[in-house]
Design a protein around this motif. Structure first.
Motif, PDB file in Angstrom:
ATOM      1  N   ALA A  24       0.827  -1.203   0.000  1.00 15.53           N
ATOM      2  CA  ALA A  24       0.000   0.000   0.000  1.00 15.53           C
ATOM      3  C   ALA A  24       0.864   1.258   0.000  1.00 15.53           C
ATOM      4  O   ALA A  24       0.568   2.239  -0.700  1.00 15.53           O
ATOM      5  CB  ALA A  24      -0.931  -0.011   1.216  1.00 15.53           C
ATOM      6  N   TYR A  26       2.347   2.266  -3.486  1.00 13.95           N
ATOM      7  CA  TYR A  26       1.470   3.016  -4.380  1.00 13.95           C
ATOM      8  C   TYR A  26       1.093   4.376  -3.822  1.00 13.95           C
ATOM      9  O   TYR A  26       0.847   5.319  -4.587  1.00 13.95           O
ATOM     10  CB  TYR A  26       0.249   2.169  -4.733  1.00 13.95           C
ATOM     11  CG  TYR A  26       0.647   1.042  -5.656  1.00 13.95           C
ATOM     12  CD1 TYR A  26       1.108   1.315  -6.940  1.00 13.95           C
ATOM     13  CD2 TYR A  26       0.627  -0.278  -5.230  1.00 13.95           C
ATOM     14  CE1 TYR A  26       1.520   0.307  -7.781  1.00 13.95           C
ATOM     15  CE2 TYR A  26       1.033  -1.302  -6.075  1.00 13.95           C
ATOM     16  CZ  TYR A  26       1.488  -0.998  -7.345  1.00 13.95           C
ATOM     17  OH  TYR A  26       1.909  -1.992  -8.187  1.00 13.95           O
ATOM     18  N   HIS A  27       1.082   4.511  -2.518  1.00 12.85           N
ATOM     19  CA  HIS A  27       0.859   5.832  -1.921  1.00 12.85           C
ATOM     20  C   HIS A  27       1.984   6.774  -2.310  1.00 12.85           C
ATOM     21  O   HIS A  27       1.739   7.957  -2.629  1.00 12.85           O
ATOM     22  CB  HIS A  27       0.756   5.716  -0.403  1.00 12.85           C
ATOM     23  CG  HIS A  27       0.650   7.045   0.277  1.00 12.85           C
ATOM     24  ND1 HIS A  27      -0.496   7.808   0.258  1.00 12.85           N
ATOM     25  CD2 HIS A  27       1.574   7.769   0.992  1.00 12.85           C
ATOM     26  CE1 HIS A  27      -0.285   8.933   0.928  1.00 12.85           C
ATOM     27  NE2 HIS A  27       0.952   8.935   1.377  1.00 12.85           N
ATOM     28  N   LEU A  52      -4.110   6.662  -6.784  1.00  9.07           N
ATOM     29  CA  LEU A  52      -4.463   5.266  -7.036  1.00  9.07           C
ATOM     30  C   LEU A  52      -5.375   4.745  -5.927  1.00  9.07           C
ATOM     31  O   LEU A  52      -5.231   5.107  -4.759  1.00  9.07           O
ATOM     32  CB  LEU A  52      -3.207   4.398  -7.103  1.00  9.07           C
ATOM     33  CG  LEU A  52      -2.291   4.587  -8.313  1.00  9.07           C
ATOM     34  CD1 LEU A  52      -0.982   3.835  -8.092  1.00  9.07           C
ATOM     35  CD2 LEU A  52      -2.961   4.115  -9.591  1.00  9.07           C
ATOM     36  N   PHE A  92      -6.231   1.712  -3.681  1.00  9.32           N
ATOM     37  CA  PHE A  92      -5.644   0.456  -3.211  1.00  9.32           C
ATOM     38  C   PHE A  92      -6.636  -0.207  -2.274  1.00  9.32           C
ATOM     39  O   PHE A  92      -6.984   0.338  -1.229  1.00  9.32           O
ATOM     40  CB  PHE A  92      -4.315   0.717  -2.501  1.00  9.32           C
ATOM     41  CG  PHE A  92      -3.533  -0.532  -2.201  1.00  9.32           C
ATOM     42  CD1 PHE A  92      -2.633  -1.040  -3.129  1.00  9.32           C
ATOM     43  CD2 PHE A  92      -3.688  -1.209  -0.997  1.00  9.32           C
ATOM     44  CE1 PHE A  92      -1.909  -2.201  -2.875  1.00  9.32           C
ATOM     45  CE2 PHE A  92      -2.967  -2.366  -0.730  1.00  9.32           C
ATOM     46  CZ  PHE A  92      -2.080  -2.856  -1.678  1.00  9.32           C
ATOM     47  N   ALA A 140      -5.151  -8.252  -2.486  1.00  9.92           N
ATOM     48  CA  ALA A 140      -5.254  -6.795  -2.600  1.00  9.92           C
ATOM     49  C   ALA A 140      -5.356  -6.446  -4.076  1.00  9.92           C
ATOM     50  O   ALA A 140      -5.017  -7.253  -4.957  1.00  9.92           O
ATOM     51  CB  ALA A 140      -4.051  -6.102  -1.976  1.00  9.92           C
ATOM     52  N   VAL A 180      -5.154  -2.823  -6.938  1.00  8.47           N
ATOM     53  CA  VAL A 180      -4.874  -1.410  -7.128  1.00  8.47           C
ATOM     54  C   VAL A 180      -5.436  -0.986  -8.481  1.00  8.47           C
ATOM     55  O   VAL A 180      -5.333  -1.715  -9.469  1.00  8.47           O
ATOM     56  CB  VAL A 180      -3.351  -1.122  -7.030  1.00  8.47           C
ATOM     57  CG1 VAL A 180      -2.554  -1.915  -8.054  1.00  8.47           C
ATOM     58  CG2 VAL A 180      -3.063   0.362  -7.140  1.00  8.47           C
ATOM     59  N   ILE A 229       0.890   1.834 -11.711  1.00 12.38           N
ATOM     60  CA  ILE A 229       0.726   0.467 -11.196  1.00 12.38           C
ATOM     61  C   ILE A 229       1.918  -0.388 -11.590  1.00 12.38           C
ATOM     62  O   ILE A 229       2.482  -1.119 -10.761  1.00 12.38           O
ATOM     63  CB  ILE A 229      -0.592  -0.142 -11.722  1.00 12.38           C
ATOM     64  CG1 ILE A 229      -1.789   0.574 -11.101  1.00 12.38           C
ATOM     65  CG2 ILE A 229      -0.645  -1.635 -11.393  1.00 12.38           C
ATOM     66  CD1 ILE A 229      -3.124   0.159 -11.695  1.00 12.38           C
ATOM     67  N   GLU A 241       4.913  -2.415  -9.422  1.00 13.19           N
ATOM     68  CA  GLU A 241       4.592  -3.842  -9.352  1.00 13.19           C
ATOM     69  C   GLU A 241       5.689  -4.656  -8.687  1.00 13.19           C
ATOM     70  O   GLU A 241       5.442  -5.404  -7.732  1.00 13.19           O
ATOM     71  CB  GLU A 241       4.356  -4.383 -10.763  1.00 13.19           C
ATOM     72  CG  GLU A 241       4.178  -5.895 -10.824  1.00 13.19           C
ATOM     73  CD  GLU A 241       4.233  -6.440 -12.242  1.00 13.19           C
ATOM     74  OE1 GLU A 241       4.009  -7.653 -12.413  1.00 13.19           O
ATOM     75  OE2 GLU A 241       4.515  -5.660 -13.173  1.00 13.19           O
ATOM     76  N   ALA A 291       6.370  -3.737  -4.900  1.00  9.91           N
ATOM     77  CA  ALA A 291       5.302  -4.242  -4.027  1.00  9.91           C
ATOM     78  C   ALA A 291       5.385  -5.762  -3.882  1.00  9.91           C
ATOM     79  O   ALA A 291       5.259  -6.298  -2.775  1.00  9.91           O
ATOM     80  CB  ALA A 291       3.941  -3.836  -4.591  1.00  9.91           C
TER      81      ALA A 291
END
Length: 282
Positions: free
Chosen positions: A57, A60-61, A67, A69, A86, A88, A95, A99, A102
């Motif tokens: 999370a 992407y934040h 985005l 999530f 999860a 997104v 994204i 990838e 994450a």
């Protein structure tokens, strides 16, 4: 273990910088228009104990706060193969830029949590607990220890600064256990934060006499561990260590030791298998 937000943000920031540098994702920015939208689903490819969702999370934040999530399973959940943990949605460029970072966090930490959960279940009912060690990936100690705690293990000392351990390497230079323990006590370090690594029962006797609060029983066979437990008679916390792996932990725990410390949890546990499944959003 509660992971401090600043630690989480720092680890993710470092990982993103490592992957994107100043240039960014050359491939995605070249072949996808900035306005292209997509959805990515994080899917478990094998049964696992989940760990690392806050890291994904945060990835992407930091990349693109706009985005969306969504979290479907929480850290600590036992997840079956094929389940989406999860997702997104939003900019396809963002994204895909996040990838691998994450997934790297999710796969490594879920691997550690899964192995820890397996070990905890193996010794269930014995009264012993599973501990981690300082044998972590450089720079990722907070994350690795978070994963151990997520899997049900307990965190040992975080570093050289929060507890003392008189190791065999110290004793090779100066074998006087009593003097070493006394020096630590003179610095105000409580007995429960002093561990002596012992290789035989004579060293265990000396650690107890010196007033150490813990003894690490290094590479002892089961009979010697049983004798150590009888010899200690509750006067010192006993920690078995050395080459411990799933499938041979229960017999060690049943000797009566208090703890089993497992370096392999953070230095050689395989990553869990998760993947991102992408789809266009037209």
């Amino acid at each position: 273990m509660q992971l401090a937000h600043e630690d989480l943000a720092r680890l993710v920031r470092t990982a993103l910088r490592e992957d994107l540098s100043e240039t960014g994702d050359l491939t995605s920015t070249a072949i996808l228009a900035p306005e292209t939208s997509a959805a990515g689903r994080f899917v478990a490819r094998e049964p696992l104990t989940l760990a690392g969702i806050p890291f994904a999370a945060q990835v992407y934040h930091q990349l693109a706060p706009a985005l969306a999530f969504a979290v479907f399973r929480r850290d600590g959940d036992d997840v079956p193969a094929g389940e989406c943990v999860a997702a997104v949605r939003g900019s396809a460029q963002a994204i895909l830029a996040g990838e691998r970072t994450a997934l790297n966090f999710l796969m490594r930490l879920s691997g550690i949590a899964t192995a820890t959960r397996r070990c905890v279940k193996e010794i269930e009912g014995t009264g012993a607990v599973i501990l981690d060690t300082r044998k972590t990936a450089p720079g990722l100690r907070a994350a690795d220890k978070y994963a151990v705690a997520t899997g049900g293990g307990r965190n040992h000392r975080f570093g050289l600064y929060d507890a003392a351990m008189i190791k065999d390497t110290h004793l090779a230079v100066d074998p006087d256990i009593a003097r070493a323990v006394a020096a630590l006590r003179e610095r105000g370090i409580e007995a429960e934060r002093i561990t002596v690594e012992v290789r035989d029962l004579d060293q265990l006797d000396r650690a107890i006499a010196a007033g150490a609060g813990r003894a690490l029983l290094d590479n002892m066979d089961l009979e010697t561990l049983r004798r150590a437990v009888a010899r200690a008679a509750g006067r010192i916390v006993l920690e078995a260590s050395g080459g411990l792996r799933p499938g041979r932990l229960r017999a060690v725990a049943e000797t009566g030791v208090d703890c089993l410390s497992l370096g392999f949890l953070t230095h050689s546990t395989p990553a869990a298998d998760l993947a991102m499944e992408m789809e266009s959003q037209r």
